[in-house]
Design a protein around this motif. Structure first.
Motif, PDB file in Angstrom:
ATOM      1  N   ALA A 171      -0.152   3.326  -7.983  1.00 59.56           N
ATOM      2  CA  ALA A 171      -0.351   4.737  -7.657  1.00 59.56           C
ATOM      3  C   ALA A 171      -1.183   4.900  -6.394  1.00 59.56           C
ATOM      4  O   ALA A 171      -0.897   5.751  -5.533  1.00 59.56           O
ATOM      5  CB  ALA A 171      -1.029   5.447  -8.821  1.00 59.56           C
ATOM      6  N   GLU A 172      -2.232   4.068  -6.238  1.00 59.32           N
ATOM      7  CA  GLU A 172      -3.067   4.152  -5.037  1.00 59.32           C
ATOM      8  C   GLU A 172      -2.273   3.793  -3.786  1.00 59.32           C
ATOM      9  O   GLU A 172      -2.437   4.414  -2.733  1.00 59.32           O
ATOM     10  CB  GLU A 172      -4.268   3.214  -5.188  1.00 59.32           C
ATOM     11  CG  GLU A 172      -5.273   3.685  -6.232  1.00 59.32           C
ATOM     12  CD  GLU A 172      -6.382   2.685  -6.440  1.00 59.32           C
ATOM     13  OE1 GLU A 172      -6.242   1.539  -5.939  1.00 59.32           O
ATOM     14  OE2 GLU A 172      -7.380   3.026  -7.107  1.00 59.32           O
ATOM     15  N   ILE A 173      -1.399   2.776  -3.916  1.00 62.66           N
ATOM     16  CA  ILE A 173      -0.569   2.394  -2.772  1.00 62.66           C
ATOM     17  C   ILE A 173       0.366   3.540  -2.393  1.00 62.66           C
ATOM     18  O   ILE A 173       0.540   3.866  -1.203  1.00 62.66           O
ATOM     19  CB  ILE A 173       0.235   1.122  -3.104  1.00 62.66           C
ATOM     20  CG1 ILE A 173      -0.715  -0.071  -3.245  1.00 62.66           C
ATOM     21  CG2 ILE A 173       1.276   0.848  -2.023  1.00 62.66           C
ATOM     22  CD1 ILE A 173      -0.043  -1.333  -3.724  1.00 62.66           C
ATOM     23  N   ALA A 174       0.957   4.160  -3.397  1.00 62.75           N
ATOM     24  CA  ALA A 174       1.878   5.269  -3.128  1.00 62.75           C
ATOM     25  C   ALA A 174       1.144   6.447  -2.488  1.00 62.75           C
ATOM     26  O   ALA A 174       1.649   7.089  -1.557  1.00 62.75           O
ATOM     27  CB  ALA A 174       2.553   5.704  -4.422  1.00 62.75           C
ATOM     28  N   ILE A 175      -0.060   6.738  -2.987  1.00 62.27           N
ATOM     29  CA  ILE A 175      -0.832   7.854  -2.425  1.00 62.27           C
ATOM     30  C   ILE A 175      -1.266   7.554  -0.998  1.00 62.27           C
ATOM     31  O   ILE A 175      -1.218   8.417  -0.111  1.00 62.27           O
ATOM     32  CB  ILE A 175      -2.055   8.133  -3.322  1.00 62.27           C
ATOM     33  CG1 ILE A 175      -1.587   8.704  -4.666  1.00 62.27           C
ATOM     34  CG2 ILE A 175      -3.027   9.091  -2.660  1.00 62.27           C
ATOM     35  CD1 ILE A 175      -2.691   8.829  -5.697  1.00 62.27           C
ATOM     36  N   GLU A 176      -1.678   6.301  -0.769  1.00 64.21           N
ATOM     37  CA  GLU A 176      -2.095   5.917   0.580  1.00 64.21           C
ATOM     38  C   GLU A 176      -0.946   6.025   1.568  1.00 64.21           C
ATOM     39  O   GLU A 176      -1.110   6.457   2.705  1.00 64.21           O
ATOM     40  CB  GLU A 176      -2.645   4.490   0.546  1.00 64.21           C
ATOM     41  CG  GLU A 176      -3.185   4.015   1.891  1.00 64.21           C
ATOM     42  CD  GLU A 176      -3.759   2.623   1.810  1.00 64.21           C
ATOM     43  OE1 GLU A 176      -4.088   2.067   2.867  1.00 64.21           O
ATOM     44  OE2 GLU A 176      -3.869   2.097   0.686  1.00 64.21           O
ATOM     45  N   ALA A 177       0.260   5.646   1.087  1.00 64.47           N
ATOM     46  CA  ALA A 177       1.428   5.733   1.961  1.00 64.47           C
ATOM     47  C   ALA A 177       1.801   7.179   2.261  1.00 64.47           C
ATOM     48  O   ALA A 177       2.393   7.478   3.305  1.00 64.47           O
ATOM     49  CB  ALA A 177       2.608   5.007   1.323  1.00 64.47           C
TER      50      ALA A 177
END
Length: 288
Positions: A171-177
């Motif tokens: 989820a953090e990777i998706a939000i960062e992207a």
């Protein structure tokens, strides 16, 4: 006493009374784990009555480690594994007690294995020290089982925690992207959702349990109070002044309105559907 190292099912307490008929021994059943451990085949005797079921260990096709007859289980070996499997056979077939015959070492080994499994044994009288040793072994085994269960529980929790961490990381990777402000916007959105849910809970509780003055003072309950009043008028007309029925149905209606508010929805008022009076059917019309 038989010279063979063997066990038989000990009579139950009720069967020791001469007035009681002894229970009939059902056919023996071999548990799956022992059936895989041994080769099972018939052992011929001098007559049909002496025929037994033999349990042979791998590499020894001549002499069975255990022989099962209609009334006894005979052990041709007295090593620990054979004795423990002998007791497992008895326990699997519902024996509550064992009568043991044979050498002193064999009878002692059977008693030790049976006592650890909670079976009574006739044919061997253990010393106080032997009883203490078996009781200590039972406690140690119970503690090992408890620790194993605790370890499995912790491993399961660790596995679940690992999966949760992977989901959070994804989820953090998706939000960062998605952009530099995506995380803060996501968290703010969750906070707003939780705050709205709490407000809906408070509003529903106020409608259901608040005083009339408190309810009238809350403008967000205007439609809900109007719906409650309209429902009350409709019930009074439908039940023709039957106060008990009116109050019972009114409570159910108020609970339904409260559930709507709890979901964050508003309540709308509409005209009730007129109830059509059903005329009773005359008996003579039914006969025709």
């Amino acid at each position: 006493m038989s010279e063979e190292n063997s066990i038989a099912q000990a009579p139950r307490a009720a069967e020791r009374d001469a007035s009681q008929e002894p229970a009939t021994q059902a056919a023996f059943s071999i548990p799956d784990n022992l059936a895989k451990r041994y080769e099972i085949r018939a052992v011929e005797g001098r007559s049909e009555a002496e025929r037994r079921v033999g349990m042979f260990t791998p590499g020894n096709a001549q002499t069975p480690a255990l022989e099962i007859s209609n009334e006894r289980i005979v052990a041709n070996r007295d090593d620990r594994e054979t004795v423990e499997n002998l007791v497992k056979l008895a326990q699997h077939n519902g024996w509550e007690g064992i009568s043991v015959d044979g050498s002193p070492d064999f009878r002692k080994a059977v008693w030790q294995a049976a006592a650890r499994s909670g079976l009574e044994v006739n044919g061997y009288e253990p010393s106080f020290a032997e009883r203490e040793a078996v009781e200590r072994q039972r406690r140690e085994e119970a503690e090992r089982e408890r620790k194993d269960a605790e370890r499995l529980r912790k491993d399961d929790m660790a596995e679940k925690d690992g999966e949760a961490e992977k989901l959070v990381e994804a989820a953090e990777i998706a939000i960062e992207a998605a952009g530099p402000n995506a995380l803060s916007e996501f968290l703010a959105s969750k906070d707003r959702t939780r705050a709205a849910e709490r407000e809906s809970e408070k509003l529903a509780d106020l409608f259901l349990a608040g005083t009339q003055e408190q309810r009238q003072a809350e403008p967000r309950l205007a439609n809900a109070l109007e719906a409650e009043a309209e429902m009350r008028r409709h019930l009074e007309a439908a039940f023709e002044g039957d106060g008990q029925r009116i109050e019972a149905v009114s409570q159910e209606g108020r609970q339904m309105i409260s559930d709507v508010l709890r979901r964050g929805l508003d309540v709308s008022v509409r005209e009730p559907t007129p109830v059509r009076q059903i005329e009773p059917v005359q008996t003579n019309q039914m006969e025709r």
